[in-house]
Design a protein around this motif. Structure first.
Motif, mmCIF file in Angstrom:
data_model
loop_
_atom_site.group_PDB
_atom_site.id
_atom_site.type_symbol
_atom_site.label_atom_id
_atom_site.label_comp_id
_atom_site.label_asym_id
_atom_site.label_seq_id
_atom_site.Cartn_x
_atom_site.Cartn_y
_atom_site.Cartn_z
ATOM 1 N N ALA A 232 -8.230 -9.804 -6.140
ATOM 2 C CA ALA A 232 -7.648 -9.196 -4.938
ATOM 3 C C ALA A 232 -6.196 -8.788 -5.146
ATOM 4 O O ALA A 232 -5.771 -7.707 -4.696
ATOM 5 C CB ALA A 232 -7.756 -10.171 -3.766
ATOM 6 N N ASP A 233 -5.415 -9.624 -5.821
ATOM 7 C CA ASP A 233 -3.998 -9.306 -6.015
ATOM 8 C C ASP A 233 -3.804 -8.067 -6.880
ATOM 9 O O ASP A 233 -2.845 -7.312 -6.687
ATOM 10 C CB ASP A 233 -3.263 -10.496 -6.645
ATOM 11 N N ALA A 234 -4.700 -7.875 -7.850
ATOM 12 C CA ALA A 234 -4.605 -6.679 -8.697
ATOM 13 C C ALA A 234 -4.876 -5.427 -7.866
ATOM 14 O O ALA A 234 -4.177 -4.415 -7.995
ATOM 15 C CB ALA A 234 -5.570 -6.772 -9.868
ATOM 16 N N TYR A 235 -5.891 -5.483 -6.994
ATOM 17 C CA TYR A 235 -6.160 -4.345 -6.107
ATOM 18 C C TYR A 235 -4.975 -4.093 -5.185
ATOM 19 O O TYR A 235 -4.576 -2.942 -4.962
ATOM 20 C CB TYR A 235 -7.412 -4.597 -5.274
ATOM 21 N N TYR A 236 -4.408 -5.170 -4.640
ATOM 22 C CA TYR A 236 -3.264 -5.003 -3.738
ATOM 23 C C TYR A 236 -2.104 -4.315 -4.452
ATOM 24 O O TYR A 236 -1.515 -3.358 -3.935
ATOM 25 C CB TYR A 236 -2.802 -6.364 -3.196
ATOM 26 N N ASN A 237 -1.765 -4.798 -5.641
ATOM 27 C CA ASN A 237 -0.631 -4.219 -6.361
ATOM 28 C C ASN A 237 -0.916 -2.800 -6.837
ATOM 29 O O ASN A 237 0.002 -1.985 -6.930
ATOM 30 C CB ASN A 237 -0.224 -5.129 -7.521
ATOM 31 N N LEU A 238 -2.174 -2.517 -7.126
ATOM 32 C CA LEU A 238 -2.546 -1.133 -7.459
ATOM 33 C C LEU A 238 -2.341 -0.253 -6.228
ATOM 34 O O LEU A 238 -1.854 0.883 -6.333
ATOM 35 C CB LEU A 238 -3.999 -1.089 -7.931
ATOM 36 N N GLY A 239 -2.651 -0.789 -5.059
ATOM 37 C CA GLY A 239 -2.396 -0.070 -3.816
ATOM 38 C C GLY A 239 -0.919 0.210 -3.608
ATOM 39 O O GLY A 239 -0.527 1.308 -3.197
ATOM 40 N N TYR B 120 -4.870 3.240 0.325
ATOM 41 C CA TYR B 120 -5.697 2.649 1.390
ATOM 42 C C TYR B 120 -6.964 2.017 0.801
ATOM 43 O O TYR B 120 -7.349 0.898 1.161
ATOM 44 C CB TYR B 120 -6.089 3.716 2.416
ATOM 45 N N GLU B 121 -7.599 2.725 -0.119
ATOM 46 C CA GLU B 121 -8.843 2.225 -0.719
ATOM 47 C C GLU B 121 -8.609 0.930 -1.490
ATOM 48 O O GLU B 121 -9.437 0.012 -1.438
ATOM 49 C CB GLU B 121 -9.438 3.295 -1.635
ATOM 50 N N MET B 122 -7.481 0.846 -2.184
ATOM 51 C CA MET B 122 -7.174 -0.374 -2.944
ATOM 52 C C MET B 122 -6.869 -1.548 -2.011
ATOM 53 O O MET B 122 -7.332 -2.665 -2.222
ATOM 54 C CB MET B 122 -5.991 -0.128 -3.891
ATOM 55 N N PHE B 123 -6.087 -1.287 -0.965
ATOM 56 C CA PHE B 123 -5.798 -2.350 0.008
ATOM 57 C C PHE B 123 -7.092 -2.820 0.672
ATOM 58 O O PHE B 123 -7.286 -4.017 0.890
ATOM 59 C CB PHE B 123 -4.809 -1.848 1.069
ATOM 60 N N ALA B 124 -7.964 -1.863 0.998
ATOM 61 C CA ALA B 124 -9.234 -2.206 1.640
ATOM 62 C C ALA B 124 -10.092 -3.077 0.730
ATOM 63 O O ALA B 124 -10.737 -4.032 1.187
ATOM 64 C CB ALA B 124 -9.991 -0.929 2.020
ATOM 65 N N LYS B 125 -10.113 -2.764 -0.566
ATOM 66 C CA LYS B 125 -10.874 -3.585 -1.509
ATOM 67 C C LYS B 125 -10.307 -4.997 -1.588
ATOM 68 O O LYS B 125 -11.051 -5.983 -1.635
ATOM 69 C CB LYS B 125 -10.863 -2.933 -2.898
ATOM 70 N N ALA B 126 -8.981 -5.091 -1.610
ATOM 71 C CA ALA B 126 -8.344 -6.414 -1.653
ATOM 72 C C ALA B 126 -8.739 -7.242 -0.438
ATOM 73 O O ALA B 126 -9.036 -8.434 -0.544
ATOM 74 C CB ALA B 126 -6.830 -6.265 -1.723
ATOM 75 N N VAL B 127 -8.770 -6.596 0.729
ATOM 76 C CA VAL B 127 -9.128 -7.290 1.978
ATOM 77 C C VAL B 127 -10.594 -7.698 1.988
ATOM 78 O O VAL B 127 -10.939 -8.774 2.476
ATOM 79 C CB VAL B 127 -8.793 -6.413 3.206
ATOM 80 N N ALA C 192 -2.128 -7.311 1.862
ATOM 81 C CA ALA C 192 -3.101 -6.218 1.771
ATOM 82 C C ALA C 192 -3.479 -5.715 3.162
ATOM 83 O O ALA C 192 -3.643 -4.500 3.370
ATOM 84 C CB ALA C 192 -4.347 -6.683 1.019
ATOM 85 N N LEU C 193 -3.602 -6.625 4.111
ATOM 86 C CA LEU C 193 -3.887 -6.223 5.497
ATOM 87 C C LEU C 193 -2.780 -5.328 6.042
ATOM 88 O O LEU C 193 -3.049 -4.303 6.675
ATOM 89 C CB LEU C 193 -4.052 -7.463 6.379
ATOM 90 N N ASN C 194 -1.541 -5.728 5.787
ATOM 91 C CA ASN C 194 -0.407 -4.917 6.241
ATOM 92 C C ASN C 194 -0.391 -3.556 5.558
ATOM 93 O O ASN C 194 -0.142 -2.523 6.189
ATOM 94 C CB ASN C 194 0.914 -5.652 5.973
ATOM 95 N N GLY C 195 -0.633 -3.548 4.250
ATOM 96 C CA GLY C 195 -0.668 -2.294 3.501
ATOM 97 C C GLY C 195 -1.759 -1.373 4.014
ATOM 98 O O GLY C 195 -1.551 -0.154 4.169
ATOM 99 N N LYS C 196 -2.936 -1.960 4.272
ATOM 100 C CA LYS C 196 -4.069 -1.172 4.787
ATOM 101 C C LYS C 196 -3.713 -0.536 6.132
ATOM 102 O O LYS C 196 -3.990 0.648 6.373
ATOM 103 C CB LYS C 196 -5.282 -2.092 4.928
#
Length: 218
Positions: A170-177, A190-197, A206-210
């Motif tokens: 999840a953290d890798a997806y968040y940071n990619l976002g 958005y897609e990366m944050f959504a995957k992290a969530v 990630a929720l905040n980023g999304k």
């Protein structure tokens, strides 16, 4: 098999008391062999007996000051005790004495990160990835260090590789976002944050980023 080999076998099988008996007997048979103290130290460290483990590693180093495995063991003990400066020094000493393994470089890097020395950690993570390109956590930490130095494009590549190696990171997806958001690629971010969530529903960042990317895409 001799007592040392029997001890290693017992340790692998989770028979720790039996392993301790074998290592004790091995030391009694040959008290000048540093390897036996290292193995006993590793056993003690595995059950969080860090002070005792350190004394065994110290004995091994007393017998062989160039024992890379003993220095590496001490590094692990220091890291667990949150003595990160000592840990980094022990790990680098282990590398100097021939412990040319990805884990030694990774642990040096992570110790330096704990000291907020990402710039110094960067080459250690780079080497860890060179030695073991399949380690998702090494890729992720390398990416974080790259990002901390403003190398966002390279960082994104490492985060992407980390997600390919570990689809539940999840953290890798968040940071990619985050990297995509800096590049103003709102949809991809958005897609990366959504995957992290999806992987970690309580991932606050990630929720905040999304949410921010949802607003940007309106």
């Amino acid at each position: 098999m001799d007592n040392n080999q029997l001890g290693i076998q017992a340790m692998k099988q989770g028979e720790l008391e039996q392993a301790a008996r074998h290592f004790t007997e091995a030391i009694e048979e040959d008290p000048a062999n540093p390897v036996f103290y290292v193995n006993f130290g590793n056993l003690l460290a595995s059950v969080s007996e860090f002070e005792k483990a350190e004394s065994f590693f110290n004995k091994a180093i007393e017998l062989d000051p160039k024992s890379g495995t003993a220095l590496y063991g001490k590094g692990n003990v220091y890291y667990e005790k949150e003595e990160y400066e000592k840990a980094a020094k022990a790990f680098t000493s282990a590398i100097t004495e021939g412990v040319e393994e990805a884990d030694a470089y990774f642990m040096t890097g992570i110790s330096l990160v704990q000291l907020n020395k990402e710039r110094l950690a960067l080459p250690y993570f780079m080497r860890a990835v060179e030695l073991n390109g399949q380690d998702a956590d090494a890729r992720f930490q390398y990416g974080l260090c790259l990002a901390s130095q403003g190398e966002l494009s390279q960082a994104a590549n490492e985060f992407k590789t980390a997600t390919e190696l570990d689809p539940n990171h999840a953290d890798a997806y968040y940071n990619l976002g985050v990297a995509f958001s800096f590049e103003e690629k709102a949809q991809q971010a958005y897609e990366m944050f959504a995957k992290a969530v999806r992987i970690q529903p309580d991932h606050v960042l990630a929720l905040n980023g999304k949410k921010l990317m949802e607003e940007a895409l309106k």
